[in-house]
Design a protein around this motif. Structure first.
Motif, short mmCIF file in Angstrom:
data_model
loop_
_atom_site.label_atom_id
_atom_site.label_comp_id
_atom_site.label_asym_id
_atom_site.label_seq_id
_atom_site.Cartn_x
_atom_site.Cartn_y
_atom_site.Cartn_z
N CYS A 278 9.26 3.32 41.41
CA CYS A 278 9.13 2.11 40.62
C CYS A 278 8.73 2.47 39.19
CB CYS A 278 8.09 1.17 41.23
SG CYS A 278 8.59 0.42 42.80
N HIS A 279 8.97 1.56 38.28
CA HIS A 279 8.48 1.68 36.91
C HIS A 279 7.09 1.05 36.83
CE1 HIS A 279 12.77 2.34 36.32
NE2 HIS A 279 12.51 2.78 35.11
N GLY A 319 -4.11 -5.29 36.44
CA GLY A 319 -3.91 -5.30 35.01
C GLY A 319 -2.67 -4.56 34.53
N TYR A 320 -1.90 -3.95 35.43
CA TYR A 320 -0.70 -3.21 35.05
C TYR A 320 0.52 -3.83 35.73
CZ TYR A 320 -4.14 0.27 33.57
OH TYR A 320 -5.20 0.89 32.97
N TYR A 321 1.67 -3.58 35.13
CA TYR A 321 2.91 -4.13 35.64
C TYR A 321 3.71 -3.05 36.37
CZ TYR A 321 2.15 -8.36 32.92
OH TYR A 321 1.64 -9.53 32.43
N TYR A 322 4.37 -3.48 37.44
CA TYR A 322 5.22 -2.60 38.23
C TYR A 322 6.57 -3.28 38.42
CZ TYR A 322 0.84 -0.22 39.46
OH TYR A 322 -0.35 0.44 39.42
N GLY A 323 7.63 -2.49 38.54
CA GLY A 323 8.95 -3.07 38.72
C GLY A 323 9.87 -2.14 39.49
N LEU A 324 10.64 -2.72 40.42
CA LEU A 324 11.65 -1.97 41.17
C LEU A 324 12.96 -2.10 40.40
CD1 LEU A 324 12.57 -0.39 43.64
CD2 LEU A 324 12.92 -2.57 44.83
N GLY A 325 13.44 -0.98 39.84
CA GLY A 325 14.60 -0.99 38.97
C GLY A 325 15.90 -1.19 39.72
N ARG A 326 16.79 -1.97 39.12
CA ARG A 326 18.12 -2.18 39.70
C ARG A 326 18.90 -0.88 39.73
NH1 ARG A 326 20.91 -5.66 42.71
NH2 ARG A 326 20.03 -7.41 41.55
N ASP A 327 18.87 -0.11 38.64
CA ASP A 327 19.63 1.15 38.58
C ASP A 327 19.11 2.16 39.60
OD1 ASP A 327 21.16 0.08 36.58
OD2 ASP A 327 19.99 0.97 34.95
N VAL A 341 10.86 2.68 49.47
CA VAL A 341 9.90 2.46 48.38
C VAL A 341 8.55 2.09 48.98
CG1 VAL A 341 11.69 1.72 46.77
CG2 VAL A 341 10.51 0.02 48.16
N HIS A 342 7.51 2.16 48.14
CA HIS A 342 6.19 1.66 48.54
C HIS A 342 5.70 0.69 47.49
CE1 HIS A 342 4.03 4.20 45.60
NE2 HIS A 342 4.89 5.15 45.92
N LEU A 343 5.10 -0.43 47.95
CA LEU A 343 4.71 -1.52 47.07
C LEU A 343 3.36 -2.08 47.50
CD1 LEU A 343 8.08 -3.53 47.02
CD2 LEU A 343 7.30 -1.94 45.25
N GLU A 344 2.76 -2.84 46.61
CA GLU A 344 1.62 -3.68 46.96
C GLU A 344 2.15 -5.02 47.48
OE1 GLU A 344 -1.68 -3.28 46.91
OE2 GLU A 344 -1.82 -1.26 46.06
N ILE A 345 1.25 -5.85 47.98
CA ILE A 345 1.68 -7.11 48.58
C ILE A 345 2.31 -8.02 47.54
CG2 ILE A 345 -0.60 -8.14 48.24
CD1 ILE A 345 1.86 -8.77 51.14
N GLU A 346 1.90 -7.92 46.26
CA GLU A 346 2.51 -8.74 45.22
C GLU A 346 3.99 -8.41 45.06
OE1 GLU A 346 -1.84 -8.62 44.54
OE2 GLU A 346 -0.30 -7.13 44.95
N GLY A 347 4.33 -7.13 45.14
CA GLY A 347 5.73 -6.74 45.06
C GLY A 347 6.53 -7.19 46.27
N VAL A 348 5.90 -7.22 47.43
CA VAL A 348 6.59 -7.67 48.64
C VAL A 348 6.94 -9.15 48.52
CG1 VAL A 348 6.29 -8.09 51.11
CG2 VAL A 348 5.55 -5.93 50.11
N ARG A 349 6.02 -9.93 48.00
CA ARG A 349 6.30 -11.37 47.84
C ARG A 349 7.49 -11.59 46.92
NH1 ARG A 349 0.37 -11.78 47.41
NH2 ARG A 349 -0.45 -12.67 49.35
#
Length: 694
Positions: A278-279, A319-327, A341-349
């Motif tokens: 992730c970014h 306080g930081y941003y995360y993103g799963l990139g399309r590319d 991938v691995h994510l926090e619950i906010e990314g799962v939602r």
């Protein structure tokens, strides 16, 4: 008048009051609109409940120490500069408007205060109003309150319903209206206006939205920005219309082991999975590598990627941003692999709102003391980060328990080696590489889990994917995990849902599982290849639209003299007589051999009727002379009418087509995309147009 209860001496020119023997039961007194310069001692009036001294020249509050029954005091339009002399009085209504008060003080002991009017003063802060739990109405119109943070002093007043901040600098702050409503959700009236339910919902959604609202807004933003970009076909949507692109998502709190387990799974199953970093806008921790663990980018670069539709899902954590990139996902999909991938619950939602249907596995430590010690030993996180991470353990477990099926499986990560064994077995079962071993019983985890965070297993010896998985004690939950449409409800509910599946649905599920397993285990051609390399022998009848897409067609153009010319895509125009005879010989010889090549010519009768009829011409039976002629296009002569070359009855079409199905093994597949062999055809020249030689 010993029984006098109310006295109204307003609108006179009195400079003093109560210069007579007071009645013992006097309760309400009004000396407003006079010229009284100071207050007198009212110790003798212990029954007094209401005192009005508005519009006078009073500069100090005094003489009320023994008025233990006073509940209403009004001193508006005087010359007060401070609030004093009101200690331990049972005042419920206090009006000190239109004075020169600069600070709210001296109200600490007024615990019964319900209505307070401090309008038209010089107050700059709301400090001093806290802990007045019975306060219902506050009027601070026409003061000097400028900062939104001043609302913190009255945020916790449970009964506050009416607030007036008109003519204050605070109203000029951006988002003032919704922010005040959000900070004081108990309000029903603000600045003399009623607050609607819709405004309260809008305020909450703006400043502290529920997690589901955050995820939905994130999804809408990504969809909007992606739609603004040039459209293209994504590789992750190509494998099958019936089976979604396979993804594996490991979810868990901070430093619970999900990063290590993700890398291990991708190394063990490198023929099936590839890790998708992730970014993130945070800096790299010790031991993390760019492009291996995360793509570490600046906030400006992250925002630019969001605005250009580069993300599938984004979220904010600590306080930081995360993103799963399309590319990132598309590059893995182009390799024919699944994304892990691995994510926090906010990314799962956020990801659950997309069209992707990943498998979600919760990795959660059940012993919070051991988990906290593990975070402290790392030396990478602050005290607040550690406390937040530990508190989120219960949140993850609560989500798993309150929403059955939200996670496809839950694994205890107190011991990473055991967790990897369980995760590896689960992935093998998911890929169909190893059949799950039947289990007669399920071991209870209550003895292993901590007393504060025990997770119970399902009844009837069934392991729910919403519970913890330990060791190799597997049951029919593996089948539920493999079934992408299964909702992991407890016990009998799941059985009732399963019993409602029709035969068509069951067949569809089985077809999807088998196709996905064959593709991942490389036992079947890649799904991308199957889309474009179809065997013509198994395509529908020539009249179907799909065959017209997959098979090369005949281009019919109009010569300058108005005659029709039918040009095959493989064979250039040649001498009409030799071409006709050679084609007839080739087709006559191929009637005995039978395999069709997918090349078609148009019959004269069909052309005359205006209907395009395509007749298969076997490529395997083309004569050497025709091949040589095909290789030497210079022998072609223009202006030849070939509309009578092929005169095959329409009944031969079905016979040859069915025969080609029986011998489909001899048919070479199309290896290029549909239409790649087609040549551009110039538009017809209008009749009567003058042409000159150069």
């Amino acid at each position: 008048m010993p029984h006098l209860l109310e006295l109204n001496a307003s609108n006179n020119e009195l400079t003093t009051y109560f210069l007579f023997k007071p009645p013992k039961n006097l309760k309400e007194v009004d000396f407003s609109y006079n010229q009284i310069p100071k207050m007198q001692d009212l110790s003798a009036y212990q029954s007094l409940t209401k005192l009005l001294l508005d519009f006078n020249n009073i500069e100090e509050i005094r003489g009320l120490e023994k008025c233990h029954s006073l509940t209403h005091l009004s001193l508006s339009h005087n010359r007060l500069i401070a609030i004093a002399g009101l200690e331990n009085l049972p005042i419920k209504i206090l009006n000190l408007s239109f004075n020169q008060i600069e600070k709210i003080s001296g109200l600490d002991s007024l615990k019964t205060l319900q209505k307070l009017d401090l309008s038209s003063n010089e107050i700059t802060s709301l400090e001093g109003l806290e802990e007045h739990d019975l306060l219902e109405t506050i009027n601070l119109e026409d003061n000097q309150i400028a900062e939104l943070r001043e609302l913190d002093y009255i945020e916790d007043l449970p009964l506050l319903r009416v607030l007036n901040l008109l003519k204050n600098p605070i109203q000029e702050q951006t988002g003032y209206w919704l922010f005040v409503i959000f900070k004081l959700l108990q309000l029903t009236e603000l600045d003399l206006k009623k607050i609607s339910v819709e405004e309260k919902v809008a305020a909450v959604n703006k400043y502290d939205p529920p997690p589901e609202v955050v995820a939905a807004e994130d999804h809408m933003a990504q969809v909007m920005y992606s739609v603004l970009q040039p459209h293209r076909i994504f590789d992750s949507t190509l494998p099958s219309l019936d089976t979604p692109y396979p993804m594996l998502v490991l979810v868990g709190p901070l430093a619970c082991g999900k990063r290590e387990l993700t890398h291990k799974i991708c190394r063990q199953f490198n023929n099936f999975f590839r890790y998708g970093p992730c970014h993130t806008t945070r800096a790299a921790y010790f031991g993390e590598d760019n492009r291996l663990d995360y793509y570490f980018v600046s906030q400006e670069a992250f925002d630019k990627m969001v605005n250009t539709g580069k993300f599938i899902a984004t979220y904010k954590y600590s306080g930081y941003y995360y993103g799963l990139g399309r590319d990132t996902v598309e590059s893995i999909a182009r390799e024919g692999l699944a994304t892990c991938v691995h994510l926090e619950i906010e990314g799962v939602r956020s990801l659950k709102n997309t069209y992707f249907k990943p498998r979600y596995i919760l990795l959660v430590p059940t012993n919070k003391e051991v988990y906290e010690g593990h975070l402290r030993r790392k030396g990478l996180f602050s005290r607040s980060e550690i406390e937040e991470a530990v508190s989120r353990v219960d949140m993850y477990i609560k989500i798993s328990q309150d929403f059955p099926g939200y996670f496809d499986a839950v694994i205890n990560t107190d011991e990473l080696d055991e967790a990897f064994t369980e995760l590896s077995f689960l992935v093998k079962a998911y890929l169909g590489l190893e059949p799950p071993a039947p289990s007669d019983s399920v071991q209870d985890l209550n003895s292993r889990a901590g007393a504060g965070s025990r997770i119970r297993l399902l009844e009837e010896q069934r392991l729910s994917p919403g519970r913890v998985i330990t060791g190799t004690t597997w049951s029919s939950s593996v089948n539920e995990f493999l079934d992408s449409s299964a909702k992991n409800y407890p016990g009998g509910i799941s059985d009732r849902f399963a019993a409602q599946l029709s035969s068509v649905e069951e067949a569809s599920l089985q077809r999807r599982h088998s196709a996905a397993r064959r593709a991942l285990s490389e036992k079947a051609p890649g799904a991308y290849v199957q889309l474009f390399q179809r065997d013509l022998a198994v395509t529908p009848a020539p009249s179907s639209s799909r065959q017209q897409l997959l098979e090369p067609t005949i281009n019919i153009s109009l010569l300058s003299d108005g005659r029709n010319i039918t040009q095959d895509q493989s064979f250039p125009l040649t001498n009409p007589e030799s071409r006709k005879s050679k084609l007839k010989k080739a087709i006559k010889g191929c009637r005995e051999s039978g395999p069709a090549s997918g090349r078609f010519v148009t019959s004269a009768g069909a052309s005359a009727a205006g209907v395009s009829v395509r007749t298969p011409v076997p490529r395997a039976c083309i004569t050497k002379e025709a091949k040589a002629e095909h290789q030497d296009p210079r022998r072609a002569e223009n202006g030849v009418d070939r509309g009578k070359e092929a005169e095959f009855p329409s009944d031969n079409l079905q016979r040859r087509h069915s025969k080609s199905k029986a011998e489909s093994s001899l048919v070479p597949p199309l290896i290029n995309r549909p239409g790649s062999h087609s040549r551009p055809v110039l538009p017809p020249i209008p009749s009567g147009r003058m042409t000159t030689n150069p």
